[in-house]
Enzyme design. Structure first.
Site, mmCIF file in Angstrom:
data_model
loop_
_atom_site.group_PDB
_atom_site.id
_atom_site.type_symbol
_atom_site.label_atom_id
_atom_site.label_comp_id
_atom_site.label_asym_id
_atom_site.label_seq_id
_atom_site.Cartn_x
_atom_site.Cartn_y
_atom_site.Cartn_z
ATOM 1 N N GLU A 1 15.616 -38.396 -20.001
ATOM 2 C CA GLU A 1 14.599 -39.377 -19.576
ATOM 3 C C GLU A 1 13.941 -39.050 -18.244
ATOM 4 O O GLU A 1 12.766 -39.342 -18.040
ATOM 5 C CB GLU A 1 15.214 -40.775 -19.525
ATOM 6 C CG GLU A 1 15.255 -41.489 -20.871
ATOM 7 C CD GLU A 1 16.433 -41.083 -21.740
ATOM 8 O OE1 GLU A 1 17.140 -40.116 -21.379
ATOM 9 O OE2 GLU A 1 16.647 -41.731 -22.771
ATOM 10 N N ALA B 1 13.377 -42.270 -28.107
ATOM 11 C CA ALA B 1 12.430 -43.347 -28.348
ATOM 12 C C ALA B 1 11.097 -42.700 -28.698
ATOM 13 O O ALA B 1 10.891 -41.524 -28.413
ATOM 14 C CB ALA B 1 12.289 -44.175 -27.083
ATOM 15 N N GLU C 1 21.516 -42.616 -27.324
ATOM 16 C CA GLU C 1 21.958 -43.989 -27.049
ATOM 17 C C GLU C 1 22.390 -44.704 -28.335
ATOM 18 O O GLU C 1 23.297 -45.533 -28.310
ATOM 19 C CB GLU C 1 20.849 -44.748 -26.318
ATOM 20 C CG GLU C 1 20.673 -44.202 -24.900
ATOM 21 C CD GLU C 1 19.455 -44.758 -24.187
ATOM 22 O OE1 GLU C 1 18.334 -44.427 -24.620
ATOM 23 O OE2 GLU C 1 19.629 -45.510 -23.218
ATOM 24 N N GLY D 1 16.915 -42.099 -26.571
ATOM 25 C CA GLY D 1 17.294 -43.227 -27.407
ATOM 26 C C GLY D 1 18.165 -42.804 -28.581
ATOM 27 O O GLY D 1 18.970 -43.594 -29.091
HETATM 28 N N1 CAA Z 1 8.370 -39.516 -29.375
HETATM 29 C C1 CAA Z 1 7.205 -39.270 -29.999
HETATM 30 N N2 CAA Z 1 6.856 -38.083 -30.508
HETATM 31 C C2 CAA Z 1 7.746 -37.081 -30.365
HETATM 32 C C3 CAA Z 1 8.986 -37.249 -29.717
HETATM 33 C C4 CAA Z 1 9.290 -38.550 -29.220
HETATM 34 N N3 CAA Z 1 10.454 -38.801 -28.618
HETATM 35 N N4 CAA Z 1 9.644 -36.083 -29.734
HETATM 36 C C5 CAA Z 1 8.855 -35.205 -30.372
HETATM 37 N N5 CAA Z 1 7.703 -35.808 -30.747
HETATM 38 C C6 CAA Z 1 6.599 -35.211 -31.501
HETATM 39 C C7 CAA Z 1 5.844 -34.175 -30.698
HETATM 40 O O1 CAA Z 1 4.822 -34.781 -29.945
HETATM 41 C C8 CAA Z 1 5.317 -33.257 -31.770
HETATM 42 O O2 CAA Z 1 4.186 -33.881 -32.304
HETATM 43 P P1 CAA Z 1 2.922 -32.987 -32.784
HETATM 44 O O3 CAA Z 1 3.478 -32.040 -33.811
HETATM 45 O O4 CAA Z 1 1.985 -34.000 -33.302
HETATM 46 O O5 CAA Z 1 2.416 -32.297 -31.560
HETATM 47 C C9 CAA Z 1 6.396 -33.306 -32.851
HETATM 48 O O6 CAA Z 1 7.165 -34.493 -32.585
HETATM 49 C C10 CAA Z 1 7.351 -32.128 -32.823
HETATM 50 O O7 CAA Z 1 7.849 -31.972 -31.504
HETATM 51 P P2 CAA Z 1 7.951 -30.529 -30.830
HETATM 52 O O8 CAA Z 1 6.723 -29.768 -31.109
HETATM 53 O O9 CAA Z 1 8.360 -30.750 -29.425
HETATM 54 O O10 CAA Z 1 9.145 -29.893 -31.684
HETATM 55 P P3 CAA Z 1 10.323 -28.948 -31.234
HETATM 56 O O11 CAA Z 1 11.094 -28.651 -32.443
HETATM 57 O O12 CAA Z 1 9.803 -27.845 -30.388
HETATM 58 O O13 CAA Z 1 11.253 -29.858 -30.271
HETATM 59 C C11 CAA Z 1 12.479 -31.786 -29.602
HETATM 60 C C12 CAA Z 1 11.921 -30.965 -30.775
HETATM 61 C C13 CAA Z 1 13.569 -31.010 -28.875
HETATM 62 C C14 CAA Z 1 13.047 -33.064 -30.155
HETATM 63 C C15 CAA Z 1 11.323 -32.075 -28.599
HETATM 64 O O14 CAA Z 1 10.253 -32.621 -29.306
HETATM 65 C C16 CAA Z 1 11.668 -33.057 -27.495
HETATM 66 O O15 CAA Z 1 12.274 -32.679 -26.513
HETATM 67 N N6 CAA Z 1 11.262 -34.328 -27.673
HETATM 68 C C17 CAA Z 1 11.405 -35.338 -26.643
HETATM 69 C C18 CAA Z 1 12.821 -35.795 -26.501
HETATM 70 C C19 CAA Z 1 12.916 -36.850 -25.452
HETATM 71 O O16 CAA Z 1 12.461 -36.700 -24.332
HETATM 72 N N7 CAA Z 1 13.544 -37.969 -25.812
HETATM 73 C C20 CAA Z 1 13.706 -39.052 -24.913
HETATM 74 C C21 CAA Z 1 12.627 -40.019 -25.156
HETATM 75 S S1 CAA Z 1 12.655 -41.313 -23.962
HETATM 76 C C22 CAA Z 1 13.815 -42.375 -24.508
HETATM 77 O O17 CAA Z 1 14.450 -42.167 -25.493
HETATM 78 C C23 CAA Z 1 13.939 -43.571 -23.644
HETATM 79 C C24 CAA Z 1 15.014 -44.486 -24.021
HETATM 80 O O18 CAA Z 1 16.011 -44.509 -23.355
HETATM 81 C C25 CAA Z 1 14.879 -45.438 -25.100
#
Ligand code: CAA
Length: 708
Positions: free
Chosen positions: A125, A63, A105, A102
């Site tokens: 999460e 998400a 999901e 998400g």
């Molecule tokens: N939402 C918003 N922004 C996100 C994001 C997300 N889920 N995931 C990554 N970004 C953004 C980061 O903030 C970053 O932005 P900036 O460049 O402006 O700083 C950019 O995307 C790149 O991210 P990383 O620098 O972290 O890139 P990476 O290649 O090192 O890692 C990744 C990529 C493994 C996807 C890592 O970003 C990550 O772990 N993201 C979060 C994943 C996560 O926790 N997902 C679950 C979300 S909660 C959810 O989904 C709830 C639900 O059930 C609906």
């Protein structure tokens, strides 16, 4: 249709493609696009199957975390995922990169999943203090056995494609182009006339002993994830999948998710998610400044820190030359590195051949000239100004022009160290945390004359070795150790006031610190802090109680774990055992020094240690040593065992309320030693204005920029 989602046809197979850089997060545009695409495809003639995939580096990575603070604009997750699952023809997810949160999901709501062999599936999460809130808690245990589903979400760790295949989550794993693989899979389904296979219609797997399983997991979580609400809430949500029909289960998940998203735990963890990415942005540093390449490393000092830092670079494939003064020191250092790697091999996290490859990258040498070709040399000897100056003068003579010289000092004045070289602009502080090969933090100290591209290189090399680099300016102890000083001072003083080491450490651990500070001193060596204080004796307060317990233990050689006793005694497994002799000794000393016997309780110990630390943090912000309050939070959560679910000391201060902290500090000024309890002007100003560190940071823009 929103342009982030497109639909094309390949024969009678529809291809729905998400293209929303950088990580295809499921924001409002993606949700709207998906819903529209699947609604249109419902009625389109001649579509036999649908492949849903992503452009760019990854499948949907979750998400959009930013939306948790602003609210989720329609369409909601359930609506979108229902549109996918309701499809009358089979939907195949084509997963590459990381299908997280998400994103995973979405894949669960598809009828089939084809994964690239490098893909990973995860529901992280809990690292954000929430639960999967798009049906994940209800669908996952319908696809893989209940216990595996619980463990996957509790661990927050993504699982590789092969494991997903083994558990039945992925229907096929392909190498090469996953979209092609998924298309072939979809064609086969179409040829067979296969219909949709909806996850929601399947029974939960392995639910026979569910009641016992949940009881065991709840007990485990209560022990290992103390002070947290999301893990227990997660178990409630998954249990709903076992007990309720799918639609009611979703309602239960949704109610739990709605309760968690705005709670302090989730806000704290979201704050850190963005803070850890914000640290890379240095106000005032132009994007035009490019890093210098670091392809060869030099290390001075084969001790614990030098060895650990060498491992970080060897792990990243960078050859390292390690110089020390004696062959014995080099041999001992190399043997320690090998032993550390062997431990990883024994644990199964490293293959024996990988260990050998890494060892081959390390070259010990007695000759400084061997560092002549290094791009970056890091000095990692013990904290002694004279010694460091001597080493820097030697390095200045041998290190090639354009190379960077870093110092791993944890407290000393880097401007003074840099001044012995003819190239202070190439000198930077690189403060690693012990054990350097494990701890994720790297404090990057920007000295007065450090060149912009040296700073950029330091940030880049942090990434290269998978560390979080946080920039600080020069002062005693930089961010981390400077704030640790008053925190530990209070802990030490409590011992003279009639508290035991177990009570002090217990209070801090109950708050959530990974380890109480006295146990930390025992682990690091009680002499470390003592020697540092000797170095700056002339700057310390004229107070016989100041760190008196530490000094007394030093005088007796009770230096902590390495001596078998310190604040505690230690058995052969290094387990802490309370030591009444130490307690008596320190209490008697407290009385001799006429320290008021307050016998501080848990709340007072926590408040004194933490508020003293926060007050110092406010000073660091005023002085510009830390660029942002959130940088301090990153330092503390990634380097000092501060509980992530409290967001770091400055975020925590905001949750308590700066006014309440300010008033407590004033009270401590009245009732404790007043010389230690002057509120920092910034804290006072914000407290009286009813403001917060977060608001102060947000209103600051580029102030505090690094001047380059
Ligand atoms: N939402 C918003 N922004 C996100 C994001 C997300 N889920 N995931 C990554 N970004 C953004 C980061 O903030 C970053 O932005 P900036 O460049 O402006 O700083 C950019 O995307 C790149 O991210 P990383 O620098 O972290 O890139 P990476 O290649 O090192 O890692 C990744 C990529 C493994 C996807 C890592 O970003 C990550 O772990 N993201 C979060 C994943 C996560 O926790 N997902 C679950 C979300 S909660 C959810 O989904 C709830 C639900 O059930 C609906």
């Amino acid at each position: 249709m929103a342009e982030v989602v497109s639909v094309s046809m390949s024969g009678d197979i529809a291809l729905v493609s998400i293209d929303s850089p950088p990580v295809n997060a499921m924001d409002q545009k993606v949700r709207a696009g998906l819903k529209q695409a699947f609604e249109q495809l419902r009625t389109r003639q001649g579509v036999k199957a649908i492949v849903l995939g992503c452009k760019g580096r990854t499948f949907v990575a979750g998400a959009d975390i930013k939306e948790f603070d602003t609210g989720i604009a329609p369409p909601g997750y359930y609506e979108v995922l229902a549109a996918i699952e309701d499809s009358p023809c089979p939907v195949v997810a084509a997963v590459h990169g990381t299908a997280l949160g998400g994103g995973m999901e979405i894949a669960l709501a598809c009828h089939y999943r084809v994964a690239h062999d490098g893909a990973r599936f995860g529901l992280p999460e809990l690292t954000l203090g929430i639960i999967p809130g798009a049906g994940g808690t209800q669908r996952l245990p319908r696809l893989i056995p209940l216990e595996a589903a619980i463990d996957l979400i509790l661990s927050s760790k993504p699982m590789p494609a092969a494991k997903a295949r083994e558990l039945g989550l992925a229907d096929a794993v392909v190498s090469g182009d996953v979209a092609e693989g998924a298309l072939a899979f979809a064609r086969e389904l179409a040829a067979r006339g296969a219909g949709p296979r909806r996850t929601r219609d399947q029974a939960v797997l392995g639910a026979e002993n569910a009641a016992e399983l949940f009881e065991t997991k709840r007990a485990q979580v209560a022990k290992t994830m103390r002070n947290r609400q999301s893990p227990l809430a997660l178990l409630d949500a998954i249990e709903a999948a076992v007990k309720l029909p799918f639609d009611q289960g979703l309602k239960a998940e949704s109610a739990i998710s709605d309760r968690l998203v705005p709670a302090t735990e989730a806000r704290a963890l979201r704050h850190l998610f963005f803070a850890e990415r914000e640290v890379r942005r240095i106000p005032g540093l132009s994007a035009e400044v490019k890093p210098r390449p670091v392809t060869r490393l030099g290390i001075v000092g084969a001790g614990t820190m030098g060895g650990g830092i060498s491992m970080c670079y060897a792990n990243a494939g960078v050859p390292v030359t390690i110089v020390d003064a004696t062959q014995a020191a080099l041999d001992k250092g190399m043997a320690t590195v090998r032993k550390n790697y062997e431990r990883s091999v024994a644990r199964g996290s490293l293959k024996p051949e990988q260990m050998e490859q890494r060892m081959k990258l390390l070259t010990p040498s007695l000759d400084y000239a061997a560092l002549g070709e290094a791009d970056l040399v890091i000095e990692a000897v013990y904290e002694n100004m004279a010694l460091k100056k001597e080493i820097f003068a030697k390095l200045d003579a041998v290190v090639r022009k354009g190379a960077i010289i870093g110092t791993n000092t944890s407290t000393l004045d880097i401007d003074e160290i840099a001044a012995v070289t003819k190239r202070p602009e190439d000198v930077v502080g690189l403060h690693f945390f012990s054990p350097a090969n494990v701890m994720p933090l790297l404090e990057i100290v920007h000295a007065k004359r450090t060149a912009p591209d040296v700073l950029v290189t330091a940030l880049e090399t942090a990434k290269q070795i998978k560390k979080t680099g946080v920039v600080a300016k020069v002062c005693y102890g930089f961010i981390g150790n400077r704030m640790m000083d008053p925190y530990a001072r209070e802990a030490e003083h409590c011992l003279l006031e009639g508290a035991t080491p177990e009570q002090v450490d217990g209070a801090l651990e109950q708050f959530g610190m990974a380890m109480g500070i006295l146990a930390v001193f025992d682990m690091a060596g009680v002499d470390i802090g003592y020697l540092t204080r000797l170095e700056r004796k002339h700057l310390l307060p004229d107070d016989p109680t100041f760190y008196r317990p530490d000094t007394m233990l030093n005088e007796r050689g009770w230096l902590g774990q390495k001596a078998g006793r310190g604040y505690y005694r230690y058995d052969s497994a290094r387990k802490r055992i309370p030591d009444p002799e130490v307690v008596e000794l320190l209490w008697a000393e407290g009385k001799r020094l006429k320290v008021e016997q307050r016998k501080p309780g848990t709340a007072e110990i926590q408040e004194r240690c933490l508020y003293a630390m926060i007050n110092e943090g406010a000073r660091l912000l005023e002085e510009g040593v830390a660029l942002r309050a959130s940088d301090i939070d990153v330092v503390y959560t990634s380097g000092y065992g501060f509980p992530r679910y409290r967001g770091g000391p400055m975020f925590y201060a905001d949750t308590v309320g700066l006014k309440a902290i300010y008033e407590r500090i004033l009270e401590f000024r009245r009732t404790l030693d007043p010389q230690y309890w002057t509120p920092a002007p910034l804290l006072e100003m914000l407290a009286l204005a009813g403001s917060s560190f977060a608001a102060w940071q947000a209103g600051r823009g580029n102030q505090g920029a690094i001047s380059t």
